[in-house]
Motif scaffolding. Structure first.
Motif, PDB file in Angstrom:
ATOM      1  N   VAL A 107      -2.252   6.906  -6.156  1.00 48.79           N
ATOM      2  CA  VAL A 107      -1.721   6.013  -5.138  1.00 48.79           C
ATOM      3  C   VAL A 107      -2.303   6.473  -3.798  1.00 48.79           C
ATOM      4  N   ALA A 108      -2.864   5.526  -3.044  1.00 53.08           N
ATOM      5  CA  ALA A 108      -3.511   5.862  -1.781  1.00 53.08           C
ATOM      6  C   ALA A 108      -2.520   6.514  -0.816  1.00 53.08           C
ATOM      7  N   PHE A 109      -3.040   7.405   0.022  1.00 50.92           N
ATOM      8  CA  PHE A 109      -2.172   8.186   0.904  1.00 50.92           C
ATOM      9  C   PHE A 109      -1.306   7.300   1.791  1.00 50.92           C
ATOM     10  N   ASP A 110      -1.907   6.260   2.374  1.00 51.23           N
ATOM     11  CA  ASP A 110      -1.140   5.373   3.265  1.00 51.23           C
ATOM     12  C   ASP A 110      -0.008   4.679   2.510  1.00 51.23           C
ATOM     13  N   ALA A 111      -0.287   4.296   1.257  1.00 50.07           N
ATOM     14  CA  ALA A 111       0.754   3.654   0.446  1.00 50.07           C
ATOM     15  C   ALA A 111       1.861   4.640   0.106  1.00 50.07           C
ATOM     16  N   VAL A 112       1.484   5.876  -0.212  1.00 47.12           N
ATOM     17  CA  VAL A 112       2.480   6.915  -0.494  1.00 47.12           C
ATOM     18  C   VAL A 112       3.358   7.150   0.727  1.00 47.12           C
ATOM     19  N   ASP A 113       2.715   7.240   1.877  1.00 49.85           N
ATOM     20  CA  ASP A 113       3.445   7.461   3.125  1.00 49.85           C
ATOM     21  C   ASP A 113       4.451   6.338   3.382  1.00 49.85           C
ATOM     22  N   SER A 114       4.030   5.106   3.100  1.00 54.43           N
ATOM     23  CA  SER A 114       4.925   3.964   3.282  1.00 54.43           C
ATOM     24  C   SER A 114       6.108   4.020   2.324  1.00 54.43           C
ATOM     25  N   ILE A 115       5.847   4.390   1.063  1.00 53.07           N
ATOM     26  CA  ILE A 115       6.921   4.477   0.064  1.00 53.07           C
ATOM     27  C   ILE A 115       7.925   5.555   0.453  1.00 53.07           C
ATOM     28  N   ILE A 116       7.429   6.725   0.835  1.00 46.08           N
ATOM     29  CA  ILE A 116       8.319   7.839   1.192  1.00 46.08           C
ATOM     30  C   ILE A 116       9.142   7.496   2.432  1.00 46.08           C
ATOM     31  N   ASN A 117       8.512   6.896   3.429  1.00 47.90           N
ATOM     32  CA  ASN A 117       9.250   6.512   4.640  1.00 47.90           C
ATOM     33  C   ASN A 117      10.308   5.462   4.341  1.00 47.90           C
TER      34      ASN A 117
END
Length: 368
Positions: free
Chosen positions: A111-121
């Motif tokens: 999973v791309a970093f930006d997508a991971v960041d969005s999911i976690i946030n």
């Protein structure tokens, strides 16, 4: 499909739920202890020597009123777990550890970093500092938050049949992508899907560069029973697709599906050719095709194609062979364009409309 990711999300959801249960149990115990009244204290007073004692003994005893222990900050002020009328309130500290574990799992599954960041946030905002009813279990509580986060990243999807029903015909769909991603086979599958749903289709064989491409497309078209427009090898693909659109208009065809040669974004001559095709054909939908198993590479290529020639929708092939699911989760978030279909096998029936909620339910083991 996405077997590895499904197993890991299931495990982390259970651990996440257990972690919340531990926090709730700990805070419940603390609340009970803090609510226990302090017992009365007895103070002993020594009678001064010069004063006659009021009682025969030399000392007297006085029962002091009950006192309260020093007030502590309220749990709501501390942003701690609050259990009141079956609600909980979590702090950043309470869920930081399981969120870190979830982040690692998503990154490990491409999973791309930006997508991971969005999911976690999204998870953090959904869980921290808000009262939420606990209907069944803490695990379900976590799964609901994770489902919302994934759906936010995946977007709404794209229904080709709905688009056809609401737009002027023929609807023109141009397929682009890198070499070997499965554009030609995907077009045949989509044509079969549309024909099965009552739409008339013509295929434009615009890959005039690859040897055998015309023959391959004609073979597919004969098997599924649709018309294909083609020119000789090496012909101008713009002319082929112009003829395909003209045929569709003359014969009241619902949809034109246009194939193109595979190309990379850094091949200037081929990208210029694609620009010409777009000007001549004027497609309603430009669809980027890539392999789900390519993971982050597919996401990067999709972004490069989108920036260079534009993209409206995405089709991911070989999704049935992808254990990780990173590309499916990441592409829509990265290029802000929806996935239209997933290829899930070798047969003409093995293409399915992409439905984000269905995918998330499958990943999390939730009911549809």
């Amino acid at each position: 499909m996405f077997k590895s990711l499904k197993e890991k999300l299931k495990n982390v959801s259970k651990k996440f739920g257990s972690h919340i249960d531990d926090v709730i149990e700990k805070e419940s115990t603390e609340m009970v202890q803090e609510s226990t009244p302090v017992t009365s204290q007895i103070e002993t007073e020594t009678v001064p020597a010069q004063q006659e004692p009021k009682e025969p003994s030399e000392t007297s005893f006085k029962v002091l009123p009950e006192t309260e222990s020093p007030k502590k900050p309220k749990f709501s002020e501390k942003i701690k777990v609050l259990i009141k009328e079956h609600e909980i309130l979590l702090s950043e500290k309470d869920i930081s550890e399981p969120l870190d574990e979830l982040e690692i799992i998503l990154l490990e599954n491409d999973v791309a970093f930006d997508a991971v960041d969005s999911i976690i946030n999204h998870m953090r905002e959904d869980l921290i500092g808000k009262k939420r009813k606990i209907r069944t279990s803490s695990e379900d509580f976590v799964i609901e938050a994770l489902k919302n986060a994934l759906l936010d990243v995946l977007g709404e999807g794209f229904s080709l049949t709905n688009y056809i029903d609401t737009h002027e015909k023929p609807v023109k769909v141009l397929f682009t992508g890198v070499n070997g991603a499965g554009k030609t086979t995907t077009i045949a599958k989509v044509a079969h899907f549309l024909k099965s749903n009552g739409y008339s289709v013509v295929i434009g064989s615009g890959d005039t560069f690859r040897a055998g491409a015309n023959e391959q497309m004609r073979t597919h078209a004969e098997r599924i029973g649709v018309k294909v427009i083609s020119h000789q090898e090496g012909a101008d693909p713009s002319a082929v697709l112009f003829d395909a659109v003209s045929y569709a208009k003359a014969h009241n065809i619902d949809v034109v599906l246009a194939d193109t040669a595979g190309r990379f974004h850094n091949r200037a001559n081929l990208m210029n050719q694609l620009d010409k095709i777009k000007r001549v054909m004027q497609p309603d939908i430009v669809t980027y095709v890539d392999e789900a198993v390519a993971g982050n590479d597919a996401v990067i290529r999709a972004e490069e194609f989108n920036n260079t020639v534009g993209t409206d929708t995405v089709v991911l092939t070989k999704a049935d062979m992808d254990t990780k699911g990173g590309a499916a989760i990441s592409i829509t978030h990265t290029i802000k364009k929806p996935i239209m279909f997933l290829g899930v096998g070798q047969g003409y029936d093995d293409v399915i409309p992409f439905e984000p909620e269905r995918l998330v339910n499958e990943l999390l083991g939730a009911e549809n």
